[in-house]
Enzyme design. Structure first.
Site, PDB file in Angstrom:
ATOM      1  N   SER A   6       0.817  -1.209   0.000  1.00 25.06           N
ATOM      2  CA  SER A   6       0.000   0.000   0.000  1.00 25.06           C
ATOM      3  C   SER A   6       0.852   1.261   0.000  1.00 25.06           C
ATOM      4  O   SER A   6       0.332   2.353  -0.218  1.00 25.06           O
ATOM      5  CB  SER A   6      -0.913   0.018   1.231  1.00 25.06           C
ATOM      6  OG  SER A   6      -0.142   0.015   2.420  1.00 25.06           O
ATOM      7  N   HIS A  53      -3.496  -4.092  -5.068  1.00 28.48           N
ATOM      8  CA  HIS A  53      -3.712  -3.546  -3.732  1.00 28.48           C
ATOM      9  C   HIS A  53      -5.157  -3.753  -3.303  1.00 28.48           C
ATOM     10  O   HIS A  53      -6.069  -3.066  -3.770  1.00 28.48           O
ATOM     11  CB  HIS A  53      -3.356  -2.057  -3.701  1.00 28.48           C
ATOM     12  CG  HIS A  53      -3.547  -1.445  -2.354  1.00 28.48           C
ATOM     13  ND1 HIS A  53      -3.979  -0.146  -2.179  1.00 28.48           N
ATOM     14  CD2 HIS A  53      -3.394  -1.954  -1.108  1.00 28.48           C
ATOM     15  CE1 HIS A  53      -4.074   0.115  -0.884  1.00 28.48           C
ATOM     16  NE2 HIS A  53      -3.729  -0.971  -0.209  1.00 28.48           N
ATOM     17  N   GLU A  56      -6.862  -1.933  -6.433  1.00 31.47           N
ATOM     18  CA  GLU A  56      -6.064  -1.049  -7.282  1.00 31.47           C
ATOM     19  C   GLU A  56      -5.034  -1.909  -8.019  1.00 31.47           C
ATOM     20  O   GLU A  56      -4.188  -2.549  -7.396  1.00 31.47           O
ATOM     21  CB  GLU A  56      -5.347   0.011  -6.439  1.00 31.47           C
ATOM     22  CG  GLU A  56      -6.288   1.021  -5.821  1.00 31.47           C
ATOM     23  CD  GLU A  56      -5.568   2.022  -4.927  1.00 31.47           C
ATOM     24  OE1 GLU A  56      -5.870   3.215  -5.023  1.00 31.47           O
ATOM     25  OE2 GLU A  56      -4.695   1.597  -4.139  1.00 31.47           O
ATOM     26  N   ASN A 101      -4.798   6.387  -1.451  1.00 28.51           N
ATOM     27  CA  ASN A 101      -3.960   7.017  -0.429  1.00 28.51           C
ATOM     28  C   ASN A 101      -3.330   8.322  -0.901  1.00 28.51           C
ATOM     29  O   ASN A 101      -2.877   9.120  -0.077  1.00 28.51           O
ATOM     30  CB  ASN A 101      -2.882   6.047   0.049  1.00 28.51           C
ATOM     31  CG  ASN A 101      -3.420   5.056   1.056  1.00 28.51           C
ATOM     32  OD1 ASN A 101      -4.321   5.371   1.822  1.00 28.51           O
ATOM     33  ND2 ASN A 101      -2.884   3.854   1.050  1.00 28.51           N
TER      34      ASN A 101
END
Length: 525
Positions: A145, A166, A178, A216
């Site tokens: 991540s 991910h 992802e 993120n």
């Protein structure tokens, strides 16, 4: 090109240049290996298993893989108890699940997903070893991540077959994956990972290898702007959380969410993204959060974070204004933009609403003007008194409205503003005179980072919005939300914030500015 002895008969084969695998997703009869048997590893294994794959679990700690097999079996038993999985399907799945004592036990895997410690050197070492074990048409994937997919694959002989996958925790429940292409990832390998995730019932999105990937990277302002409002003393954590939940429509507020995640974890991700972007001011970490981590208040896991979690501890309540009497009549001047539904709400509450031409604000009987937040502050208006109200995701459904006014505002005017929204069925919070308030500045910054990611080719606009809705449960994708508010007002708000905080943090990026000009041209033409 000569045939490769490590390509399995009947496999999808290699890409044209031999650098990576090609073809559609990995079929359910093919073996999937998961390296790392923590919560994420077990969750990914469960997803692959339920999708019909033989699954091999490996962990470098002796006995851990066997323990994980038992844990996954327990997960499947609970699905049976809940009626979400048949007993025969469970038994068939368990027959396909095996622990591997050595990495060599993963030799027949068509896909290997790694979910081990977030250390670059450890991951690089693992994949270097795996490369000599699995077939050359196998896809190698990392669930990282925070680390660079490109860097993890940097030492591989065939980096083209390496991709990021991910998953979000808990992997069996959250739909988003992802699919991250590193600098050397073959498009065919990314496509196989993407299609495989779809076969597993997930919603994959594609993105390039950028710090934080999509979620993120784009999500940083959700935490950062709340922390900034707190650091300026405009509102307390409970009130900020309530504003973003009950007005913004977010599932959780940033303070309670970071307490759940762990303050140390969230702060580390923020710092990692900031450093990866060479300390870009748009990603600057919070000193208040750093102090919280240094104090050992890490959230739920330590018993105290922004809020206390010990048995019997009382959670702070958000500031909610005392009841006030609503004005009998108001004047709505012009179009209130995204807040236009308020006029109808006020009328249904029994307030007489007069409509006149103007620049989009509400005149109260006291002479105070009520205006949608625009990035300016109440104290800047010397000739007239203004009370700002914050953005809401849906003014009809919003449970709370946030007001902002300078010290010295007419007490009668502020009371009228509070009573007006209370008559419409809303709880009201009054915060300090802070530019951009809470929801509006958060949404504007989310939209700016989302548009920047699209502008830089990180992902498509559709994938960015999908990632933010599914990965972190936002009520709308940031770009969808900005389009509804208006790109020009969003850019205008950011420019106003930039004027008041000239650090570069709020300067709107080119991606959002392009959208604003396109919007203006469309309206003119």
């Amino acid at each position: 090109m000569t045939a490769n002895a490590n390509v399995r008969p009947g496999s999808d084969g290699l890409s044209a240049d031999g650098s990576g695998p090609s073809g559609p997703g990995i079929g359910p009869g093919s073996t999937v290996a998961v390296v790392g048997t923590g919560t994420m590893g077990q969750g990914i294994a469960q997803v692959a298993l339920v999708a019909g794959h033989p699954v091999r679990l490996y962990d470098s700690a002796p006995g851990r893989a066997a323990e994980a097999v038992a844990a996954v079996a327990g997960r499947l038993d609970r699905l049976v108890e809940k009626g979400r999985l048949g007993k025969e399907d469970r038994d068939a799945a368990l027959a396909r699940l095996h622990a591997a004592d050595e990495l060599t036990g993963l030799a027949d895997a068509a896909l290997v997903v790694e979910a081990i410690v977030e250390r670059l050197d450890v991951k690089q070492g693992l994949f270097a070893e795996l490369e000599g074990i699995v077939a050359e048409d196998a896809v190698l994937a990392t669930n990282t991540s925070s680390l660079s997919v490109t860097a993890i694959a940097g030492g591989l002989r065939l980096p083209g077959r390496f991709v990021g996958m991910h998953f979000f925790n808990p992997a069996p429940l959250l739909p988003l994956v992802e699919v991250v292409s590193g600098f050397a990832t073959d498009p065919a390998a990314a496509t196989r990972a993407y299609e495989t995730a779809k076969r597993w019932g997930k919603t994959p999105v594609r993105c390039t290898d950028t710090p934080g990937f999509i979620v993120n990277r784009v999500a940083r302002p959700f935490y950062a702007e709340a922390l900034r409002v707190f650091e300026e003393g405009a509102a307390d954590p409970a009130t900020i959380d309530a504003a973003l939940r009950e007005s913004g429509g977010f599932r959780m507020g940033p303070f309670e969410l970071t307490d759940l995640i762990g303050q140390d974890v969230n702060e580390a991700v923020t710092r990692s993204v900031w450093e990866a972007f060479y300390q870009d001011p748009k990603f600057t970490p919070s000193l208040a959060q750093r102090r919280l981590v240094e104090s050992g208040r890490l959230g739920r896991k330590s018993g105290h974070g922004w809020f206390p979690y010990a048995d019997g501890a009382e959670r702070p309540e958000p500031h909610t204004a005392a009841p006030e009497e609503a004005p009998a009549r108001i004047t709505v001047r012009g179009d209130l933009g995204p807040a236009q539904p308020l006029a109808g709400l006020f009328e249904r509450a029994g307030v007489e609403v007069r409509r006149k031409k103007g620049d989009g604000f509400v005149d109260l009987p006291s002479g105070v003007r009520l205006a949608l937040v625009d990035g300016e502050t109440s104290f800047e208006y010397h000739q007239e008194q203004i009370v700002y109200f914050d953005l809401a995701h849906d003014y009809e459904k919003a449970e709370r409205i946030v007001l902002s006014a300078r010290e010295g505002i007419s007490p009668q005017g502020l009371a009228e503003a509070v009573g007006l929204f209370q008559a419409a069925g809303k709880k009201v919070s009054v915060i300090g005179d802070v530019p951009g308030m809470i929801v509006a500045r958060t949404v504007a910054m989310l939209a700016d980072l989302a548009a920047d990611a699209v502008e830089r080719g990180v992902a498509t606009a559709e994938d960015v919005d999908t990632a933010m809705r599914l990965g972190v449960n936002y009520p709308a994708g940031p770009l969808e939300w900005a389009a509804r508010v208006g790109h020009r007002p969003t850019v205008s708000l950011l420019r106003a914030l930039h004027e008041r905080y000239p650090t570069g943090r709020y300067a709107p990026g080119l991606g959002l500015v392009r959208r604003a000009y396109a919007e203006e041209a469309e309206e003119a033409g």
